[in-house]
Design a protein around this motif. Structure first.
Motif, mmCIF file in Angstrom:
data_model
loop_
_atom_site.group_PDB
_atom_site.id
_atom_site.type_symbol
_atom_site.label_atom_id
_atom_site.label_comp_id
_atom_site.label_asym_id
_atom_site.label_seq_id
_atom_site.Cartn_x
_atom_site.Cartn_y
_atom_site.Cartn_z
ATOM 1 N N THR A 7 0.838 -1.209 0.000
ATOM 2 C CA THR A 7 0.000 0.000 0.000
ATOM 3 C C THR A 7 0.863 1.245 0.000
ATOM 4 O O THR A 7 0.495 2.275 -0.577
ATOM 5 C CB THR A 7 -0.954 0.020 1.211
ATOM 6 O OG1 THR A 7 -0.196 0.044 2.438
ATOM 7 C CG2 THR A 7 -1.845 -1.206 1.218
ATOM 8 N N VAL A 8 2.031 1.177 0.638
ATOM 9 C CA VAL A 8 2.970 2.303 0.628
ATOM 10 C C VAL A 8 3.642 2.401 -0.730
ATOM 11 O O VAL A 8 3.744 3.483 -1.317
ATOM 12 C CB VAL A 8 4.024 2.144 1.743
ATOM 13 C CG1 VAL A 8 5.093 3.224 1.633
ATOM 14 C CG2 VAL A 8 3.360 2.189 3.107
ATOM 15 N N SER A 24 1.456 4.045 -3.363
ATOM 16 C CA SER A 24 1.418 5.514 -3.287
ATOM 17 C C SER A 24 2.715 6.129 -3.805
ATOM 18 O O SER A 24 2.705 7.152 -4.489
ATOM 19 C CB SER A 24 1.168 5.966 -1.850
ATOM 20 O OG SER A 24 -0.113 5.589 -1.404
ATOM 21 N N ILE A 25 3.852 5.493 -3.474
ATOM 22 C CA ILE A 25 5.142 6.004 -3.922
ATOM 23 C C ILE A 25 5.224 5.977 -5.447
ATOM 24 O O ILE A 25 5.644 6.959 -6.082
ATOM 25 C CB ILE A 25 6.295 5.188 -3.307
ATOM 26 C CG1 ILE A 25 6.392 5.465 -1.801
ATOM 27 C CG2 ILE A 25 7.622 5.521 -3.981
ATOM 28 C CD1 ILE A 25 7.409 4.589 -1.081
ATOM 29 N N VAL A 26 4.823 4.866 -6.048
ATOM 30 C CA VAL A 26 4.893 4.743 -7.509
ATOM 31 C C VAL A 26 3.948 5.739 -8.178
ATOM 32 O O VAL A 26 4.263 6.298 -9.234
ATOM 33 C CB VAL A 26 4.581 3.295 -7.940
ATOM 34 C CG1 VAL A 26 4.433 3.191 -9.454
ATOM 35 C CG2 VAL A 26 5.669 2.347 -7.457
ATOM 36 N N GLN A 27 2.801 5.979 -7.566
ATOM 37 C CA GLN A 27 1.864 6.946 -8.129
ATOM 38 C C GLN A 27 2.468 8.356 -8.186
ATOM 39 O O GLN A 27 2.238 9.110 -9.128
ATOM 40 C CB GLN A 27 0.562 6.959 -7.335
ATOM 41 C CG GLN A 27 -0.312 5.730 -7.567
ATOM 42 C CD GLN A 27 -1.506 5.665 -6.641
ATOM 43 O OE1 GLN A 27 -1.580 6.397 -5.638
ATOM 44 N NE2 GLN A 27 -2.451 4.797 -6.950
ATOM 45 N N VAL A 67 4.151 9.153 3.234
ATOM 46 C CA VAL A 67 5.499 8.627 3.005
ATOM 47 C C VAL A 67 5.977 8.971 1.602
ATOM 48 O O VAL A 67 7.145 9.326 1.403
ATOM 49 C CB VAL A 67 5.524 7.104 3.239
ATOM 50 C CG1 VAL A 67 6.870 6.510 2.827
ATOM 51 C CG2 VAL A 67 5.234 6.783 4.700
ATOM 52 N N ALA A 68 5.099 8.892 0.618
ATOM 53 C CA ALA A 68 5.480 9.215 -0.757
ATOM 54 C C ALA A 68 5.909 10.678 -0.894
ATOM 55 O O ALA A 68 6.924 10.985 -1.539
ATOM 56 C CB ALA A 68 4.319 8.912 -1.702
ATOM 57 N N LYS A 69 5.155 11.574 -0.280
ATOM 58 C CA LYS A 69 5.525 12.994 -0.332
ATOM 59 C C LYS A 69 6.842 13.243 0.395
ATOM 60 O O LYS A 69 7.665 14.056 -0.053
ATOM 61 C CB LYS A 69 4.405 13.844 0.281
ATOM 62 C CG LYS A 69 3.140 13.887 -0.555
ATOM 63 C CD LYS A 69 2.022 14.633 0.158
ATOM 64 C CE LYS A 69 0.736 14.599 -0.659
ATOM 65 N NZ LYS A 69 -0.393 15.244 0.072
ATOM 66 N N SER A 70 7.050 12.560 1.502
ATOM 67 C CA SER A 70 8.297 12.707 2.248
ATOM 68 C C SER A 70 9.482 12.200 1.431
ATOM 69 O O SER A 70 10.557 12.816 1.429
ATOM 70 C CB SER A 70 8.210 11.945 3.574
ATOM 71 O OG SER A 70 9.416 12.011 4.284
ATOM 72 N N LEU A 71 9.304 11.081 0.735
ATOM 73 C CA LEU A 71 10.378 10.544 -0.105
ATOM 74 C C LEU A 71 10.700 11.498 -1.243
ATOM 75 O O LEU A 71 11.875 11.724 -1.561
ATOM 76 C CB LEU A 71 9.972 9.184 -0.664
ATOM 77 C CG LEU A 71 10.974 8.527 -1.626
ATOM 78 C CD1 LEU A 71 12.331 8.317 -0.962
ATOM 79 C CD2 LEU A 71 10.413 7.205 -2.154
ATOM 80 N N GLN A 72 9.681 12.064 -1.838
ATOM 81 C CA GLN A 72 9.894 13.043 -2.907
ATOM 82 C C GLN A 72 10.711 14.223 -2.399
ATOM 83 O O GLN A 72 11.657 14.682 -3.059
ATOM 84 C CB GLN A 72 8.544 13.520 -3.444
ATOM 85 C CG GLN A 72 8.633 14.440 -4.651
ATOM 86 C CD GLN A 72 7.255 14.786 -5.185
ATOM 87 O OE1 GLN A 72 6.299 14.985 -4.414
ATOM 88 N NE2 GLN A 72 7.119 14.830 -6.499
ATOM 89 N N ASP A 73 10.378 14.698 -1.218
ATOM 90 C CA ASP A 73 11.111 15.808 -0.615
ATOM 91 C C ASP A 73 12.543 15.400 -0.285
ATOM 92 O O ASP A 73 13.485 16.172 -0.492
ATOM 93 C CB ASP A 73 10.383 16.284 0.648
ATOM 94 C CG ASP A 73 11.104 17.419 1.348
ATOM 95 O OD1 ASP A 73 11.245 18.499 0.741
ATOM 96 O OD2 ASP A 73 11.546 17.224 2.497
ATOM 97 N N TYR A 74 12.714 14.180 0.225
ATOM 98 C CA TYR A 74 14.051 13.689 0.579
ATOM 99 C C TYR A 74 14.949 13.638 -0.644
ATOM 100 O O TYR A 74 16.114 14.078 -0.594
ATOM 101 C CB TYR A 74 13.926 12.296 1.207
ATOM 102 C CG TYR A 74 15.260 11.669 1.551
ATOM 103 C CD1 TYR A 74 15.891 11.942 2.765
ATOM 104 C CD2 TYR A 74 15.899 10.803 0.665
ATOM 105 C CE1 TYR A 74 17.114 11.372 3.085
ATOM 106 C CE2 TYR A 74 17.121 10.239 0.979
ATOM 107 C CZ TYR A 74 17.729 10.526 2.181
ATOM 108 O OH TYR A 74 18.948 9.970 2.474
ATOM 109 N N LEU A 75 14.450 13.121 -1.741
ATOM 110 C CA LEU A 75 15.256 13.022 -2.957
ATOM 111 C C LEU A 75 15.572 14.401 -3.526
ATOM 112 O O LEU A 75 16.642 14.611 -4.108
ATOM 113 C CB LEU A 75 14.523 12.158 -3.992
ATOM 114 C CG LEU A 75 14.407 10.672 -3.630
ATOM 115 C CD1 LEU A 75 13.456 9.957 -4.575
ATOM 116 C CD2 LEU A 75 15.769 10.009 -3.621
#
Length: 274
Positions: A18-19, A22-25, A220-228
Motif C-alpha cells: 500500500t505504501v 502511493s510512492i509509484v503513483q 510517506v510518498a511525499k516525504s520521499l519526494q522531498d528527501y530526494l
C-alpha cells in the motif's frame, strides 16, 4: 551499460504494497524492488532483537540487488530495527547506502491535522509496545496528547480476505471504541500499520463522522519526494527506468494470489531464498 539501482521497499509481508503503490503513483520514474518477508511474518509479535535481525538481513539482500536507498514500509521494522541499522550498521556495512522508515515522515506532519491536539494511533502490538510514535511525535509536537490501541486481529482479517465481511465488524468496532474511550477529544486517527488502509471502509463505518483518518502511503510518498529533492546525490544514484520487481521469501504463487488485494491488480513475483 548503466547498472540498475532501484529503490528498495521492504515489508514483513504484504502491507508495504500500500505504501509502494502511493510512492509509484507520485514517483513513477524510478525503478523499484519490493521484498516481502512472508516466510517469517508477522513481525508485530516478535522481539526487538528478532525483528532487527530479520530486517537487517532483508535490507542486505536489497543492497545486493543494487538498491542504494531502502524504505522500511513496515511500522514494526521501522519501530524496532531502523535506528540500529542507521546508527550501527550502515556506517560500517554500507556507508554509501541509506535506509528510511515510515514513522518519522508521519510524525513530522501528524500534528497539522489535529485541531484538538488529541491523536489516536491504531497499530500492531509491537509498534504500540515500542512507544515509537509517542517518542517521535513528542519531538515535533510536544503539546500533542497521543493515545494508542493495539489491534492484533486486524492483520489476519486482511490477509485472510475477511476485511470487508461481517466478521470484521466486531474487531474493528471493539478497538475503535477502546481507543476513543481514552479521550473524547481525539479528532485524528492514524492507521499505523500498512495493512489497515484495506479496513478503511469498516473503520469509517464505526468511527465518528468528524474524525480525520490518516493512512501513511501518501504521507510517506511525499516525504520521499522531498528527501530526494534535498539529497540530489542520492537521487542521482537511483535509476529511472520505471521498472517494478516483486520478491517474497515464501511461495511466489501464494504471494501473487494475495498481493493483488493490496496492489490493486495482479503482480508477478519471484522467491528470494535467505
Amino acid at each position: 551499460m548503466v547498472a540498475t539501482q532501484p529503490i528498495g521497499v521492504f515489508d514483513s509481508g504484504y502491507g508495504g504494497l500500500t505504501v509502494l503503490k502511493s510512492i509509484v503513483q507520485q514517483l513513477s520514474q524510478y525503478d523499484y524492488i519490493y521484498l516481502g518477508d512472508n516466510a517469517r511474518t508477522p513481525y508485530g509479535t516478535r522481539s526487538f532483537e528478532t525483528v532487527y535481525d530479520y530486517t537487517l538481513e532483508c535490507v542486505q539482500h536489497l543492497f545486493n540487488k543494487g538498491c542504494r536507498l531502502v524504505i522500511l514500509a513496515c511500522n514494526t521494522a521501522s519501530a524496532k530495527a531502523l535506528r540500529n541499522i542507521q546508527q550501527l550498521d550502515l556506517p560500517t556495512l554500507a556507508p554509501d547506502r541509506r535506509v528510511l522508515g515510515v514513522i518519522r515522515p508521519t510524525t513530522e506532519v501528524i500534528g497539522t491535522y489535529s485541531k484538538t491536539g488529541h491523536i489516536g494511533i491504531l497499530a500492531t502490538r509491537g509498534t504500540v509496545t515500542s512507544e515509537s510514535y509517542v517518542v517521535e511525535i513528542e519531538k515535533f509536537f510536544p503539546d500533542l496528547k497521543v493515545y494508542q490501541e493495539a489491534c492484533p486481529m486486524w492483520v489476519p482479517l486482511v490477509e485472510n480476505g475477511e476485511h470487508n465481511g461481517p466478521g470484521a465488524d466486531y474487531f474493528v468496532q471493539k478497538h475503535l471504541d477502546r481507543l476513543l474511550q481514552q479521550s473524547p477529544e481525539i479528532d485524528t486517527l492514524l492507521l499505523a500499520c500498512t495493512h489497515y488502509p484495506l479496513l478503511l471502509p469498516k473503520i469509517r463505518q464505526f468511527a465518528p463522522e468528524n474524525l480525520t483518518i490518516l493512512s501513511q502511503g501518501d504521507i510517506v510518498a511525499k516525504s520521499l519526494q522531498d528527501y530526494l529533492h534535498r539529497h540530489p546525490e542520492i537521487d542521482a544514484q537511483c535509476s529511472k527506468g520505471r521498472t517494478l520487481h516483486f520478491y517474497t521469501t515464501d511461495s511466489a504463487e501464494e504471494f501473487e494470489q494475495k498481493a493483488g488485494l493490496f496492489w490493486g491488480k495482479p503482480v508477478r513475483a519471484e522467491r528470494l531464498t535467505l
